[in-house]
Design an enzyme around this catalytic site. Structure first.
Site, PDB file in Angstrom:
ATOM      1  N   THR A  86     -10.369  -4.584   4.207  1.00 58.95           N
ATOM      2  CA  THR A  86     -11.813  -4.368   4.013  1.00 58.95           C
ATOM      3  C   THR A  86     -12.255  -5.223   2.822  1.00 58.95           C
ATOM      4  O   THR A  86     -12.523  -4.705   1.742  1.00 58.95           O
ATOM      5  CB  THR A  86     -12.123  -2.875   3.741  1.00 58.95           C
ATOM      6  OG1 THR A  86     -11.301  -2.428   2.654  1.00 58.95           O
ATOM      7  CG2 THR A  86     -11.866  -2.009   4.942  1.00 58.95           C
ATOM      8  N   CYS A 263      -7.062  -5.022  -5.053  1.00 60.44           N
ATOM      9  CA  CYS A 263      -7.648  -3.674  -4.950  1.00 60.44           C
ATOM     10  C   CYS A 263      -8.672  -3.357  -6.029  1.00 60.44           C
ATOM     11  O   CYS A 263      -9.840  -3.123  -5.713  1.00 60.44           O
ATOM     12  CB  CYS A 263      -6.532  -2.643  -4.967  1.00 60.44           C
ATOM     13  SG  CYS A 263      -5.308  -2.964  -3.706  1.00 60.44           S
TER      14      CYS A 263
HETATM   15  C1  UGA Z   1      -3.512  -0.446  -7.092  1.00 57.21           C
HETATM   16  C2  UGA Z   1      -3.258   1.063  -7.341  1.00 57.21           C
HETATM   17  O1  UGA Z   1      -2.419   1.221  -8.484  1.00 57.21           O
HETATM   18  C3  UGA Z   1      -2.616   1.723  -6.125  1.00 57.21           C
HETATM   19  O2  UGA Z   1      -2.491   3.123  -6.355  1.00 57.21           O
HETATM   20  C4  UGA Z   1      -3.533   1.487  -4.926  1.00 57.21           C
HETATM   21  O3  UGA Z   1      -3.002   2.050  -3.749  1.00 57.21           O
HETATM   22  C5  UGA Z   1      -3.706  -0.002  -4.724  1.00 57.21           C
HETATM   23  O4  UGA Z   1      -4.290  -0.572  -5.914  1.00 57.21           O
HETATM   24  C6  UGA Z   1      -4.613  -0.212  -3.536  1.00 57.21           C
HETATM   25  O5  UGA Z   1      -5.784   0.206  -3.596  1.00 57.21           O
HETATM   26  O6  UGA Z   1      -4.147  -0.652  -2.479  1.00 57.21           O
HETATM   27  P1  UGA Z   1      -2.024  -2.686  -7.238  1.00 57.21           P
HETATM   28  O7  UGA Z   1      -3.336  -3.425  -7.128  1.00 57.21           O
HETATM   29  O8  UGA Z   1      -0.899  -3.086  -6.370  1.00 57.21           O
HETATM   30  O9  UGA Z   1      -2.255  -1.103  -6.953  1.00 57.21           O
HETATM   31  O10 UGA Z   1      -1.516  -2.874  -8.720  1.00 57.21           O
HETATM   32  P2  UGA Z   1      -1.492  -2.009 -10.071  1.00 57.21           P
HETATM   33  O11 UGA Z   1      -0.097  -1.801 -10.479  1.00 57.21           O
HETATM   34  O12 UGA Z   1      -2.362  -0.839  -9.985  1.00 57.21           O
HETATM   35  O13 UGA Z   1      -2.156  -3.060 -11.088  1.00 57.21           O
HETATM   36  C7  UGA Z   1      -3.494  -3.514 -10.950  1.00 57.21           C
HETATM   37  C8  UGA Z   1      -3.869  -4.433 -12.100  1.00 57.21           C
HETATM   38  O14 UGA Z   1      -3.954  -3.700 -13.311  1.00 57.21           O
HETATM   39  C9  UGA Z   1      -2.877  -5.549 -12.365  1.00 57.21           C
HETATM   40  O15 UGA Z   1      -3.582  -6.729 -12.642  1.00 57.21           O
HETATM   41  C10 UGA Z   1      -2.086  -5.080 -13.581  1.00 57.21           C
HETATM   42  O16 UGA Z   1      -1.553  -6.116 -14.332  1.00 57.21           O
HETATM   43  C11 UGA Z   1      -3.166  -4.322 -14.321  1.00 57.21           C
HETATM   44  N1  UGA Z   1      -2.647  -3.285 -15.238  1.00 57.21           N
HETATM   45  C12 UGA Z   1      -2.024  -2.161 -14.749  1.00 57.21           C
HETATM   46  C13 UGA Z   1      -2.818  -3.415 -16.612  1.00 57.21           C
HETATM   47  O17 UGA Z   1      -3.380  -4.418 -17.101  1.00 57.21           O
HETATM   48  N2  UGA Z   1      -2.387  -2.421 -17.431  1.00 57.21           N
HETATM   49  C14 UGA Z   1      -1.769  -1.300 -16.971  1.00 57.21           C
HETATM   50  O18 UGA Z   1      -1.410  -0.429 -17.798  1.00 57.21           O
HETATM   51  C15 UGA Z   1      -1.585  -1.174 -15.593  1.00 57.21           C
END
Ligand code: UGA
Length: 431
Positions: A86, A263
């Site tokens: 989506t 996401c």
């Molecule tokens: C995210 C959600 O965490 C999942 O629960 C969800 O299912 C998914 O989106 C989705 O909607 O499909 P994802 O995008 O794979 O998962 O990655 P994350 O680990 O959540 O990280 C997202 C972003 O935040 C990355 O750029 C990461 O580097 C950043 N981040 C994460 C930070 O800068 N600091 C943090 O403490 C955690």
């Protein structure tokens, strides 16, 4: 149970192979013939730790199949999962539901007996109502229930997140599909009471609200990091001190280059668009989007300062260019915003990424290296952009082999004190 996944992308493939691992009979379908052919030959189209073994094992055992014949697969199965993308509608920032409704029409024409239609795609509130309306033709009477079952899988941790979920959210007001779903998820929820049954609309909104909340946590700690930089405080201490309060929690409080990926950026935008439709002003989410958007400019000015505004022919090495560790995904990666600005200033970019070569920008000034050593050799500045394990114990002096190089650690992997002791020009985030 006989399960059909429609859409064999990230969510469909991880969830489908995990359901097969739990003993179900699963067909992962897709309109992309090349993808399905490759999967039938044992080739996995995405990088996700553990996925290849999971797919191979279940394929070999005959519990997991791949097919482009979506109508027959729908007819054969009892539970149909919609797992299509989506993406953002560029003009409105809302979620583009084209694929969801295309799939809905295919389901509509192939309902030969009762089936649970499960929407796993991330969709705005009321999409389930719209799917139900499309399916609800005379010949389909009593042959389906449409429910919402959002996914909470992180790239790089997806299999673990599937097998050990914090929660499984199922949205439906009907008893029958709820019992079927409870049964399906039983092996992974029986140890803890982690199954949450709610209304379909609530389940749809839980997904967006969760992603937007996590994005808010990240944007918040990043802004606090900006303050820490000015006031000589380490943001890591702030995150620990805050996180010890169970009401806050320490997860997703790591300051860094800003959130990216497929996401958070897309879903925060879509949530605001949905709220606009309902004439509701989500001012906090709007600020989060703005704050994250301005982050790359802020980081660029920090690099500018570190380099004393002298970029001409300076070699800058990126360690990791994807949006985070554990994935090969470049979507909305902060590196995609920072690298072009550096090139415009005259810098030469070397990069190494454990997931391989990437399409960044067509420029002779960007060079991919297959190993860390060559990528870092004689570099003026190393930028640690993602926190892969292999970046955590580097001997910078040995790697760079020149004097006066600098390290900008955008994930705060190293101790500032140790770096100062080793006489390394080290810069972190919020320190
Ligand atoms: C995210 C959600 O965490 C999942 O629960 C969800 O299912 C998914 O989106 C989705 O909607 O499909 P994802 O995008 O794979 O998962 O990655 P994350 O680990 O959540 O990280 C997202 C972003 O935040 C990355 O750029 C990461 O580097 C950043 N981040 C994460 C930070 O800068 N600091 C943090 O403490 C955690």
């Amino acid at each position: 149970m006989k399960i059909c996944m429609i859409g064999t992308g990230y969510v469909g493939l991880v969830s489908g192979s995990s359901f097969a691992e739990l003993g179900n009979d699963v067909i992962c379908t897709d309109i992309n013939k090349i993808k399905i052919n490759k999967l039938n030959e044992g080739m996995i189209p995405i990088y996700e730790p553990g996925l290849e073994e999971l797919v191979r094992r279940n394929f070999k055992q005959g519990r997991l199949k791949f097919s482009t014949d979506i109508p027959s697969s729908i007819k054969y199965c009892d539970i149909i999962f919609i797992c299509v993308g989506t993406p953002t509608n560029k003009k409105t920032n809302s979620a583009n539901l084209k694929h969801v409704f295309e799939v809905t029409h295919t389901i509509k024409n192939n309902l030969n007996k009762y089936k649970v239609i499960v929407n796993k795609s991330t969709v705005p509130v009321t999409t389930g109502d719209r799917i139900e309306k499309i399916l609800n033709i005379k010949k389909n009477k009593n042959k389906f229930d449409v429910i919402s079952n959002p996914e909470f899988l992180r790239e790089g941790e997806a299999i673990r997140d599937f097998m050990y979920p914090d929660r499984v959210v199922v949205g439906t007001s009907a008893k029958k599909p709820n019992n079927i779903m409870k049964n399906l998820y039983l092996p992974i929820i029986k140890k803890k009471n982690r199954y949450f049954h709610t209304s379909r609309r609530a389940a749809e909104l839980i997904k967006y609200s969760s992603n937007a909340f996590l994005a808010t946590k990240i944007a918040y700690i990043n802004e606090i990091a900006n303050l820490c930089e000015k006031s000589n405080i380490d943001v890591k201490d702030i995150a620990i001190g805050m996180g010890l309060d169970e009401r806050i929690g320490d997860r997703f409080l790591r300051a860094g280059p800003g959130y990216g990926g497929s996401c958070f950026p897309k879903d925060t935008r879509a949530l605001v668009a949905t709220a606009n439709k309902f004439k509701t002003n989500l001012s906090i989410v709007k600020s989060v989007i703005k704050s994250n958007h301005s982050r790359h400019k802020l980081l660029f000015s920090r690099i500018n300062k570190i380099m004393s505004n002298n970029f001409k022919n300076k070699k800058i090495t990126f360690l990791g260019v994807t949006f985070k560790a554990g994935t090969d995904d470049m979507r909305e990666s902060p590196a995609l915003k920072i690298i072009p600005s550096l090139i415009r200033k005259g810098a030469i970019i070397n990069y190494y990424d454990p997931s391989g070569k990437k399409d960044i920008l067509k420029s002779k000034k960007i060079k991919y290296f297959k190993n860390i050593k060559e990528a870092c050799n004689k570099s003026d500045l190393l930028i640690i952009h993602t926190d892969w394990n292999e970046f955590k114990q580097l001997n910078f002096k040995k790697l760079v082999q020149r004097k006066n190089f600098k390290v900008f650690d955008m994930r705060n992997l190293y101790s500032s004190k140790k770096m100062i002791k080793s006489n390394i020009n080290y810069f972190g985030i919020g320190r």
